[in-house]
Each structure stands twice: as structure tokens, then as C-alpha cells.
Design an enzyme around this catalytic site. Structure first.
Site, short mmCIF file in Angstrom:
data_model
loop_
_atom_site.label_atom_id
_atom_site.label_comp_id
_atom_site.label_asym_id
_atom_site.label_seq_id
_atom_site.Cartn_x
_atom_site.Cartn_y
_atom_site.Cartn_z
N HIS A 10 11.81 -30.73 18.60
CA HIS A 10 12.26 -30.38 19.94
C HIS A 10 11.12 -29.85 20.81
O HIS A 10 11.35 -29.46 21.95
CB HIS A 10 13.41 -29.36 19.86
CG HIS A 10 14.60 -29.90 19.12
ND1 HIS A 10 15.67 -30.47 19.74
CD2 HIS A 10 14.86 -29.98 17.79
CE1 HIS A 10 16.56 -30.86 18.83
NE2 HIS A 10 16.10 -30.58 17.64
N LYS B 74 -6.79 -0.32 11.49
CA LYS B 74 -5.92 0.78 11.01
C LYS B 74 -6.61 2.13 11.19
O LYS B 74 -5.99 3.12 11.57
CB LYS B 74 -5.55 0.55 9.54
CG LYS B 74 -4.49 -0.54 9.37
CD LYS B 74 -4.13 -0.79 7.90
CE LYS B 74 -3.25 -2.02 7.77
NZ LYS B 74 -3.24 -2.56 6.40
N GLU C 263 -6.28 -14.71 6.31
CA GLU C 263 -6.86 -13.57 5.58
C GLU C 263 -7.91 -13.99 4.55
O GLU C 263 -8.90 -13.29 4.36
CB GLU C 263 -5.77 -12.75 4.91
CG GLU C 263 -4.90 -12.01 5.91
CD GLU C 263 -3.99 -10.99 5.23
OE1 GLU C 263 -4.42 -9.86 4.97
OE2 GLU C 263 -2.82 -11.36 4.94
N SER D 197 0.83 -1.22 0.00
CA SER D 197 0.00 0.00 0.00
C SER D 197 0.86 1.26 0.00
O SER D 197 0.45 2.31 -0.48
CB SER D 197 -0.90 0.03 1.24
OG SER D 197 -0.11 0.23 2.42
#
Lengths: 305, 305
Positions: free
Chosen positions: B213, B301, B197, B77
Site C-alpha cells: 500500500h 545515556k 548496532e 541492563s
């Protein structure tokens, strides 16, 4: 030593004073380790960045490694296949090779090494493996160590909060998701692995602000989202704390915010680490599972040998 | 452009020839980006290591950044807060700063930049953002690009396999766990974020050999373990493939092994990427969810602004 005594030994581990002599010229630092030994390099890397620090949790080292590289191999057992492989490669490239181990093959192939006490689980020896890195770069002082000692001792004396959280997890068969933020992203990973190895539960992690670019969507719209319990570390960065608040608001999530009792990096670091030590230990006990047991991992190593 | 057309555009994105002029002296490379733009640096870093490559998916850049640093800011963007912040900091430190963007503020603050087509989702522009890195270091040739094109085109024509997998996930409300291995660990992360998404489901990832592990324990002993579906990329490393086989055996797990139709790094990379593009797209359609929609991320946002 029983597992509870291993946990309690952390406050004494932080007092070790050993360090490497790095009085030579180098351009970058590569730290190789897996699992409980590997997270050591990642924790260090988030705090120290005066030179590029690259951590390797894998077979194989980066192409750039050469005689200008400070290479540190960390393996508690000293027999970790991936790390031993990488140490040999680093030596062939002429790197300055150092090691941290309790013994094993690593002890025999590296000259510059720090030998730490053996006989406990690698994941219980985090202090022994981490402090030499801070000491080498003179990042921590005695006042900080005293203060960390008090915080760890207080948790050793009273971990009722972690026990209550463990009951909450068990009672709902929750799967923990831990959201960290810099410089404690690797601590979120440490929480995940402590759930895996001590409590034998799944656990997952991510960090702010990155998760605002992906996990924010399922937090709002996923199926099974009520099966998870979210632990989020309060951040040093107010912009990140704002993100934590807004993320809960817009996704309708309820996070358990973990607030360390200090603003100091080291105090906060060890508080967060020890919180998960007890949370996962208690969850193991409630599940009637031996927190010490990692026989499936041992089986795998046997079959690979 | 609708979302399916965005997916189909990947095969043309790989044909772009733009590159940076890096005819100057530098010691290390720092790549800053978040989410769909951030994974670009991580994919590159796993393949290229002739110099230290440090990726930053965060606020703030490492202390070592100076006039010997090649710094690349990537934001589709051009308005990503974290990345813009880091670019300003890198400029202040005297780094050689480059950018990849479709516009936004990034375009106005960087001189050396590659402008890519706007109007699609950042996560659908992976080829546009990744190819300039390979081109800059001359890592890929036209034969490889032709061959990738054919692989991607074949998936665009026929993605029945991914559709079937999506039905399997939906039918059982499975949560996908993706296990990658080097140099495709970041592709496992890309799968996770595409599930998040596009399909708005949770998804998690880890990689061999590290997961041996830790995750090996819950794979054997966790509650809720039947709620997950495991995707594992066949590895280039036979030792890792041995680990994959033994891990299934000792934990009683059944992994879905994804086998790319080529041994070439680039062919394999884009096959794996496009597999998840369609898998997550199909899952969104089956869930009756708009794969394009990331309104919750946009809301966040807005509230942060």
C-alpha cells in the site's frame, strides 16, 4: 477533483460530526485497515488508551476477539482484501462490528457503518476516516475544530516552506528519514507513506526514544549517511527534546526540526499531517511526477484478483 | 565473552526453563522494553493473542493499566530509563508487575522477577529474555527446543552464506531493506537493529501486505533505488508469497528470499534471528568495525544522566 483540491479539502473534512453508537459493554477495541486507511487506527491508538486498542494491518485478527470486542474495519474503497477478510472473521467471532468506507463491498456487509464521500484518493480522506473515531469517544470540541481549520487554511494559502524543502530534497536526491515521538509516531509513518505514494520516493521513519537504542549508531558511523535528510518533530516531552538535541550533538547530525504552531494535540497533529501533504505534493511536481498516480499499486491488486 | 561467543550462546539460551507464576485473574498484558529488550515483547505479541498484548517502547503506559493487567518490564541492563519509569507507573496503578533483567535497578524494585546471566550485550541475550514468555504460557515443548538447537548449531558451524551476503552488501555499499510478514514482522525489525548496532549501517524494514500500500510505488519509481538490497522472508501465508512474487514482477525488483529450513514457527523464528546475527557480525568484520561497540549509545545515556 484534482489532487490539490483533495489536499485543500482536509480543513472541511475535520468538520464532520458522524459517530458510532457504542452504548454497549466492551473490553477492547480492534481497528483493522491498510495503508492510508490503516494509519487512522494507529493515530487514534496513540491518543486514546482507556481500553486496549489493537490495530491490525494484516490478514487475520487476534485470537481474543469475541463478543466483548468493538471491532472497526476501515477501508476507504471498501474493497481492501485484507480488511474485508478480517471483518468476516470478526463477525464470526460475535464481535460488535462497525465500518468506515466510501462504498465498495464493505458497505454491503456491515450494518453499522459511516459512509464518507467517494472519489478522492484514500490518503486524501484522512479527516473523513479519523474524525468519527474522535467523535465517537467525545475527544474533540468545536473550539479545537475551529482552530485546526485556521491552521490548515493557512497552510493551504501559503506552503512556501514546504516547497523550499521539496527543492532541497530534489536538488540533492535526498531520501527523507522522519523521526517522530509519541503521540505522533504514526504521523511520522504517514509522512513516509505520503513520500512513497505522492512523490514516489523512498522514505523511512523511526521514533524517539526507541531510535536511541539502534539508529544512533549508523547516524554516527554509517556509509551513505549524507544521502539522507532528517525531519524531526519537536516533542511534547522535554526529556525527548533533550534526546533530540544530544543525538545531533554526539552523532554530528543536522536535523530539520518541525515545530507546530500550537501545543494542543489536535492542532499539532493536523499541522504535522498537512505539512507532509504539501511537502510530498511539491516534491512530486518538481520531479514531474503525477502525485495522484498509484497505478503500480492498482496493477498489483489486479494481478492478485 | 567475545562477541562471537555471545552469538554462539543463543542455542543454550533457548534451554532455560524459567517462567512466571500467573495464577491470577487478568484481562490484558502490557510488556515494556526498549531496543534489544523491547523487541522481545513484539515478537511474543505476534504469536500470542489469546488476550490483548500491548507493547510499550516509550515513556509512559496506557491509561487502561490497572489491577487486571499483567505488566512485564524487560530491561537487560536493568537500568533503562524508559522501562524503569513505566514499571513505577504500573505499580502505582496496581498492576501485577513482573520483570526480566540481568540486574541493575530493575532487580531492586520488582519482587516477581527472572534474573538472567549478565555480561553480554542486551541484543545477544534475546533467548534469555524471550523464552520465559513462551514458558509462562506453555507455548513450546522440548522436541521443538531440540530441533531449534540443531538449527542454531548448524549456523554456528557454517555461516558461509551470511558471509557471502555481507561481502555483497559491503562491495556495493548497499543499504539493506528487510521485508517480513506476520508472525515475523518483528524479526524484520530485529534484522534492522542488528545492522544498526553490529555493523553500524543503516537498515530499514517493512512488511507484507502493508508495504503493497506504499513502498510498492518507490520500488518502481524512486531515485537511488539501486542502492538498496532487499531481504524478504518467505511467508507461511501463500497469499503473501503471491504478493512477494507479483511485487518483484511489477516493480522490476530482485528480492533475496530467505527460506528457513522448517515450517514450525519456533524453528523458523530462531533461524531468521540467527541468520541476521551472523550477517551483521560478518559485515562488521568486513567493515573493520567492532561489532560489540555501541559507545555512541552509551555516550548518549551518560549525557542524559
Amino acid at each position: 477533483m484534482n489532487f490539490l483540491d483533495e489536499l485543500k479539502s482536509l480543513k472541511d473534512q475535520i468538520k464532520v460530526k458522524n459517530k458510532f453508537d457504542i452504548n454497549f459493554d466492551f473490553d477492547n477495541i480492534v481497528i483493522s485497515g491498510m495503508g492510508g486507511s490503516g494509519v487512522v487506527g494507529n493515530i487514534f491508538q496513540e491518543y486514546y488508551s482507556k481500553k486496549p486498542v489493537i490495530t491490525v494491518g494484516d490478514y487475520g485478527i487476534p485470537d481474543f476477539v469475541n463478543n466483548k470486542t468493538l471491532f472497526i474495519g476501515i477501508s476507504y474503497s471498501g474493497n481492501t482484501e485484507e480488511t474485508l477478510n478480517n471483518i468476516e472473521e470478526a463477525k464470526n467471532r460475535g464481535a460488535h462490528v462497525f465500518g468506515i468506507t466510501s462504498g465498495g463491498k464493505l458497505e454491503t456487509i456491515i450494518e453499522n457503518k459511516i459512509i464518507i464521500p467517494s472519489g478522492i484518493q484514500p490518503r486524501s480522506a484522512l479527516g473523513y476516516m479519523l474524525m468519527p473515531l474522535y467523535n465517537t469517544f467525545n475527544l474533540i470540541n468545536d473550539d479545537q475544530i475551529d482552530s485546526i481549520y485556521k491552521i490548515l487554511d493557512a497552510i493551504d494559502q501559503n506552503h512556501e516552506e514546504m516547497k523550499n524543502e521539496a527543492f532541497k530534497i530534489y536538488g540533492n536526491s535526498y531520501i527523507p528519514i522522519i523521526f517522530g515521538s509519541r503521540p505522533y509516531k504514526s504521523v511520522a509513518y504517514r509522512w513516509k507513506t505520503q513520500f512513497n505514494e505522492n512523490a514516489k520516493t523512498f522514505a523511512f521513519y523511526n521514533y524517539f526514544p526507541e531510535l536511541n537504542h539502534n539508529d544512533t549508531m549508523p547516524l554516527k558511523s554509517a556509509y551513505r549517511k549524507d544521502e539522507y535528510l532528517y525531519y524531526v518533530f519537536e516533542s511534547d516531552n522535554q526529556r525527548v527534546n533533550q534526546r533530540i538535541r544530544i543525538t545531533q550533538e554526539i552523532t554530528g547530525s543536522q536535523f530539520n526540526i518541525i515545530k507546530p504552531p500550537s501545543e494542543d494535540y489536535f492542532n499539532k497533529l493536523f499541522y504535522l499531517i498537512h505539512y507532509a501533504d504539501y511537502l510530498t505534493y511539491q516534491l512530486a511536481l518538481i520531479r514531474n511526477i503525477d502525485p495522484n498516480d498509484v497505478s503500480t499499486i492498482e496493477d498489483l491488486k489486479q494481478k492478485l484478483a
